[in-house]
Design an enzyme around this catalytic site. Structure first.
Site, PDB file in Angstrom:
ATOM      1  N   GLU A   2      57.697   1.816 -44.641  1.00  0.00           N
ATOM      2  CA  GLU A   2      57.255   2.373 -43.361  1.00  0.00           C
ATOM      3  C   GLU A   2      55.737   2.340 -43.255  1.00  0.00           C
ATOM      4  OE1 GLU A   2      60.859   5.496 -42.259  1.00  0.00           O
ATOM      5  OE2 GLU A   2      58.912   6.284 -42.840  1.00  0.00           O
ATOM      6  N   ASP A  21      66.343   8.346 -46.271  1.00  0.00           N
ATOM      7  CA  ASP A  21      65.025   8.852 -46.647  1.00  0.00           C
ATOM      8  C   ASP A  21      65.008  10.378 -46.713  1.00  0.00           C
ATOM      9  OD1 ASP A  21      64.230   6.197 -46.590  1.00  0.00           O
ATOM     10  OD2 ASP A  21      63.347   6.337 -44.589  1.00  0.00           O
TER      11      ASP A  21
END
Length: 281
Positions: free
Chosen positions: A172, A53
């Site tokens: 997320e 990420d």
């Protein structure tokens, strides 16, 4: 929960079942450039962990700064990659590999261990009174690590007229798998709207090392269980989460877990809760 709950969550998180990777890269780089210009900022700041990420977000940030410098015939725009280890990071080699891939304008390192230990010391009397379990203390300290990292990033951004980048994405966001006011705090989130496999696809497209593209995600916050895989903590795989976010059919158990987590973590995705918050989800 209604049968349309999956579609409501997908709409709220702006995820898509298919993406044009080239177009997504261009769109997100333009978003970062626009954010800098609009805020009259000159820097983008990101804590680089060595995961896929932050590697992806960091590369997009460097591309945005490079393009602005070329367009304006200047060198004033810069991406600042901040290493934020707690003592010695177990996967430091991955972080260094990410740095070499991104080639940031500026590299910094701020070790957060003294900040976290200082808070432990300041709260020593409270800890003695509360007498938390070892796991509770370790979990709370892990959240403090995430918040210390964000504090450090905002300090750097303040000194260098910058904006802080977050790495939040759909997988997320739906699970609330981030620390409130920690890694969940930022000025701009260039990966928002992507699921985990799409972030990996962008990373691969940008030329990130294969070992980072396919690295097992871990928050690495708790000392009792260092390098614990996210999927182990969540009890759900990223493939299952991504399938849900792409509108695919998933098992009733996965659907229930995700929708429950989404409902319970809504406070993380919103500002301070007020009387007028709509939690009808």
């Amino acid at each position: 929960m209604s049968a349309s709950q999956q579609h409501k969550i997908i709409a709220a998180l702006h995820t898509l079942p298919f993406i044009d990777i080239d177009a997504e890269v261009a769109k997100r780089v333009e978003f970062l450039k626009h954010s800098l210009i609009t805020a009259d900022a000159k820097s983008l700041v990101l804590g680089l962990s060595g995961g896929v990420d932050s590697t992806t977000a960091g590369k997009l940030a460097q591309m945005a700064c490079d393009q602005l410098n070329q367009q304006h015939h200047t060198t004033q725009y810069q991406f600042i990659a901040v290493r934020l280890p707690y003592g010695v990071q177990a996967d430091e080699g991955d972080a260094q590999l990410a740095l070499e891939f991104i080639q940031p304008s500026l590299r910094l390192e701020i070790n957060i261990k003294a900040m976290v230990k200082g808070l432990d010391l300041a709260a020593e009397s409270l800890i003695k009174v509360v007498n938390p379990s070892a796991h509770k203390l370790d979990f709370s300290r892990g959240n403090n690590k995430a918040r210390a990292r964000m504090t450090a990033q905002y300090y750097v951004a303040s000194l260098l007229n910058g904006l802080v980048i977050g790495t939040d994405h759909g997988a997320e966001a739906i699970t609330g798998f981030f620390t409130k006011h920690g890694d969940g705090a930022c000025d701009i989130a260039p990966l928002f709207g992507l699921n985990k496999r799409q972030v990996r696809s962008l990373a691969a497209y940008l030329g990130a090392p294969d070992c980072l593209v396919h690295k097992t995600p871990t928050a690495d916050l708790e000392e009792d269980n260092p390098q614990q895989a996210d999927e182990e903590s969540l009890g759900i795989t990223y493939d299952q989460i991504d399938d849900y976010l792409e509108g695919k059919a998933v098992s009733s158990d996965v659907k229930q877990k995700l929708e429950q987590r989404y409902r319970q973590t809504e406070h993380k995705r919103q500002g301070p809760v007020t009387l007028y918050c709509n939690w009808d989800i």
